[in-house]
Design a protein around this motif. Structure first.
Motif, PDB file in Angstrom:
ATOM      1  N   ALA A  82       0.834  -1.201   0.000  1.00 22.81           N
ATOM      2  CA  ALA A  82       0.000   0.000   0.000  1.00 22.81           C
ATOM      3  C   ALA A  82       0.870   1.253   0.000  1.00 22.81           C
ATOM      4  CB  ALA A  82      -0.938  -0.006   1.200  1.00 22.81           C
ATOM      5  N   LEU A  83       1.929   1.245   0.799  1.00 27.54           N
ATOM      6  CA  LEU A  83       2.840   2.392   0.831  1.00 27.54           C
ATOM      7  C   LEU A  83       3.502   2.583  -0.528  1.00 27.54           C
ATOM      8  CD1 LEU A  83       4.283   4.644   2.337  1.00 27.54           C
ATOM      9  CD2 LEU A  83       5.972   2.943   3.088  1.00 27.54           C
ATOM     10  N   SER A  84       3.934   1.501  -1.146  1.00 33.01           N
ATOM     11  CA  SER A  84       4.546   1.571  -2.468  1.00 33.01           C
ATOM     12  C   SER A  84       3.576   2.163  -3.482  1.00 33.01           C
ATOM     13  CB  SER A  84       4.992   0.177  -2.914  1.00 33.01           C
ATOM     14  OG  SER A  84       5.501   0.212  -4.218  1.00 33.01           O
ATOM     15  N   GLU A  85       2.335   1.703  -3.476  1.00 31.65           N
ATOM     16  CA  GLU A  85       1.325   2.245  -4.395  1.00 31.65           C
ATOM     17  C   GLU A  85       1.108   3.730  -4.157  1.00 31.65           C
ATOM     18  OE1 GLU A  85      -2.490   0.473  -4.862  1.00 31.65           O
ATOM     19  OE2 GLU A  85      -1.637  -1.513  -5.188  1.00 31.65           O
ATOM     20  N   ALA A  86       1.021   4.129  -2.895  1.00 29.71           N
ATOM     21  CA  ALA A  86       0.796   5.534  -2.567  1.00 29.71           C
ATOM     22  C   ALA A  86       1.963   6.397  -3.049  1.00 29.71           C
ATOM     23  CB  ALA A  86       0.581   5.700  -1.066  1.00 29.71           C
ATOM     24  N   LEU A  87       3.194   5.930  -2.856  1.00 27.07           N
ATOM     25  CA  LEU A  87       4.362   6.691  -3.307  1.00 27.07           C
ATOM     26  C   LEU A  87       4.432   6.772  -4.829  1.00 27.07           C
ATOM     27  CD1 LEU A  87       7.095   5.478  -0.809  1.00 27.07           C
ATOM     28  CD2 LEU A  87       6.061   7.758  -0.941  1.00 27.07           C
TER      29      LEU A  87
END
Length: 105
Positions: A78-83
């Protein structure tokens, strides 16, 4: 919470802040809206719906397990997608520049 977020608003003349604030539990819809208004994202833990904060388009659904599925992401994914989404956005230039500076320090 509004007071804690003062100064984190995007500035046209300054690079984006590559840090941030993690709000562990938004207590009201108004708090979640303030986070979204400032360009933040709201994550909802799968299987633990909140009667307080509505799951809106653009919010992420995450699992507290080690593996995601379908539209539910594990936290690092999720963090990767957000970044990646932030880097691809029109304002992502300043974020890319700030990340580049951090990488070279």
């Amino acid at each position: 919470m509004r007071e804690a977020l003062v100064g984190l608003e995007p500035q046209d003349s300054e690079p984006a802040i590559v840090g941030g604030v993690v709000v562990v539990h938004c207590l009201t819809e108004e708090e979640a809206e303030q986070v979204r208004k400032l360009g933040g994202s709201v994550w909802h833990v799968y299987g633990k719906p909140s009667g307080l904060v509505v799951n809106r388009i653009g919010d992420l659904m995450v699992t507290d397990a080690s593996v995601g599925f379908r539209h539910v992401r594990e936290p690092m994914e999720a963090l990767s997608e957000a970044l990646l989404e932030r880097l691809a956005s029109p304002g992502g230039t300043m974020t890319r520049a700030a990340l580049g500076r951090l990488a070279n320090e």
